[in-house]
Motif scaffolding. Structure first.
Motif, PDB file in Angstrom:
ATOM      1  N   MET A  22      59.427  27.558  22.644  1.00  0.00           N
ATOM      2  CA  MET A  22      58.422  28.003  23.593  1.00  0.00           C
ATOM      3  C   MET A  22      58.079  26.875  24.561  1.00  0.00           C
ATOM      4  N   ALA A 106      55.501  41.216  29.177  1.00  0.00           N
ATOM      5  CA  ALA A 106      54.463  40.945  28.175  1.00  0.00           C
ATOM      6  C   ALA A 106      53.197  40.399  28.832  1.00  0.00           C
ATOM      7  N   TRP A 110      49.550  42.505  28.918  1.00  0.00           N
ATOM      8  CA  TRP A 110      48.308  41.922  28.393  1.00  0.00           C
ATOM      9  C   TRP A 110      47.235  41.939  29.476  1.00  0.00           C
TER      10      TRP A 110
ATOM     11  N   PHE B  35      49.242  27.221  25.654  1.00  0.00           N
ATOM     12  CA  PHE B  35      50.265  27.946  24.896  1.00  0.00           C
ATOM     13  C   PHE B  35      50.546  27.263  23.558  1.00  0.00           C
ATOM     14  N   LEU B  36      50.598  25.947  23.579  1.00  0.00           N
ATOM     15  CA  LEU B  36      50.868  25.236  22.328  1.00  0.00           C
ATOM     16  C   LEU B  36      49.747  25.460  21.326  1.00  0.00           C
ATOM     17  N   ARG B  39      50.058  28.865  19.946  1.00  0.00           N
ATOM     18  CA  ARG B  39      51.135  28.873  18.951  1.00  0.00           C
ATOM     19  C   ARG B  39      50.605  28.409  17.596  1.00  0.00           C
ATOM     20  N   LEU B 100      48.362  38.434  22.421  1.00  0.00           N
ATOM     21  CA  LEU B 100      49.243  37.572  23.215  1.00  0.00           C
ATOM     22  C   LEU B 100      50.538  37.253  22.471  1.00  0.00           C
ATOM     23  N   LEU B 101      50.620  37.665  21.224  1.00  0.00           N
ATOM     24  CA  LEU B 101      51.806  37.338  20.428  1.00  0.00           C
ATOM     25  C   LEU B 101      53.122  37.715  21.102  1.00  0.00           C
ATOM     26  N   PRO B 102      53.255  38.921  21.672  1.00  0.00           N
ATOM     27  CA  PRO B 102      54.529  39.238  22.328  1.00  0.00           C
ATOM     28  C   PRO B 102      54.888  38.268  23.453  1.00  0.00           C
ATOM     29  N   VAL B 103      53.886  37.762  24.152  1.00  0.00           N
ATOM     30  CA  VAL B 103      54.163  36.778  25.207  1.00  0.00           C
ATOM     31  C   VAL B 103      54.797  35.530  24.591  1.00  0.00           C
ATOM     32  N   LEU B 104      54.177  35.034  23.532  1.00  0.00           N
ATOM     33  CA  LEU B 104      54.691  33.814  22.909  1.00  0.00           C
ATOM     34  C   LEU B 104      56.079  34.035  22.307  1.00  0.00           C
ATOM     35  N   VAL B 105      56.265  35.183  21.679  1.00  0.00           N
ATOM     36  CA  VAL B 105      57.573  35.462  21.076  1.00  0.00           C
ATOM     37  C   VAL B 105      58.638  35.585  22.166  1.00  0.00           C
ATOM     38  N   ALA B 106      58.282  36.208  23.273  1.00  0.00           N
ATOM     39  CA  ALA B 106      59.248  36.332  24.370  1.00  0.00           C
ATOM     40  C   ALA B 106      59.627  34.956  24.919  1.00  0.00           C
ATOM     41  N   LEU B 107      58.648  34.085  25.083  1.00  0.00           N
ATOM     42  CA  LEU B 107      58.930  32.723  25.544  1.00  0.00           C
ATOM     43  C   LEU B 107      59.823  31.996  24.541  1.00  0.00           C
ATOM     44  N   MET B 108      59.502  32.168  23.273  1.00  0.00           N
ATOM     45  CA  MET B 108      60.245  31.501  22.211  1.00  0.00           C
ATOM     46  C   MET B 108      61.697  31.977  22.168  1.00  0.00           C
TER      47      MET B 108
END
Lengths: 167, 167
Positions: A22, A106, A110, B35-36, B39, B100-108
């Motif tokens: 990320m 995403a 949101w 974001f960090l 996470r 916001l989880l989907p955002v973070l997972v998409a970035l990851m």
DNA sequence: CGGCATCCTTAGGGATACTG
DNA sequence: CAGTATCCCTAAGGATGCCG
């Protein structure tokens, strides 16, 4: 809602800031202007002025972002010429860039849900079926996955400097 | 790959920077540190020092981000006391934050694919089934949606100042 | 049209030191 | 442990003007 950790995941060994995927993605795109420009690329913009005008980002910043996105392989700059016109430049989305779509969707969803009291200003629909489109966590076996069904497990080991061995 | 537009979508009328849901989300979280910290919240961190140590973000910045995220309703600050200890503060994810989880997972996932030559440092698995988890575009009728199957359509009309009418 | 150069302001973020 | 205060540097980004 937190993600269950399995296996040995000591802090800063494989998910530390420098290896975190990320964080690496954010190192490539993390500015507001970059996201807005990518949005316009998905919406079909290809020319410098389209990006600047449609995002409201100033020209110098637009130029800097486009350059960075091309460097990163997210957009490709290519010359083109319409009949009777002079050569122009156009920015086209690469495959690498196209795969950022779920990130943008995403973010958009949101914002629709939490920052739009009057409802979504635009919607994404599935052509043909017409259903509204969102983004979903899903496993490789096709299951829809809720946030509390996630387990975090170690992946590839951190790269190590090769150990010189005797003999 | 661009998104087909249907209906009248003149520039800057409903998807301009100020109403764009993506831009609004980015107005709430757009810094690397935010974001960090999110996470780590998903990974189970709750205390100030955990956030600072596990993200590698400096304490002043950690404090500023936590304050902002609490202001925005993404984290909730709550006092707690372990038996025999003094009262401490803890930061817990709200529903708004959890989404916001989907955002973070998409970035990851994008980082895994494009910025990790040696493979993903950590992976998300579906508990029980064990399959690797990613993020997918999906319409409300359950269809998986490819990027070129998207249509952009106008949503809620822009809010207008009420027109004073005579009589 | 598609930029770049310059200048300015603000925000992000690290280091260090200090407080309750 | 959970911060705050201060200082300093860099990056983001707007405004204006110039160039091929």
């Amino acid at each position: 809602m937190t993600i269950e950790m399995t296996g040995m995941l000591e802090p800063r060994s494989g998910w530390s800031a420098d290896r975190c995927s990320m964080a690496r993605t954010l190192a490539v795109v993390h500015t507001r202007s970059a996201f807005l420009i990518l949005r316009e690329a998905f919406y079909g913009a290809t020319r410098f002025e389209e990006f600047a005008a449609r995002t409201g980002v100033s020209e110098p910043v637009t130029a800097a972002r486009l350059r960075k996105l091309v460097q990163e392989g997210i957009l490709a700059r290519e010359p083109y010429r319409e009949p009777g016109q002079r050569t122009r430049d156009r920015y086209r989305m690469t495959d690498k860039g196209a795969e950022l779509l779920p990130v943008l969707v995403a973010l958009m969803r949101w914002g629709d849900r939490w920052e739009q009291s009057a409802g979504a200003p635009v919607e994404l629909h599935h052509r043909g079926c017409g259903g509204r489109v969102g983004v979903e966590l899903r496993c490789e076996h096709g299951h829809s996955v809720a946030g509390d069904e996630l387990a975090l497990v170690p992946g590839a080991p951190p790269p190590r400097p090769p150990v010189p061995h005797l003999g």
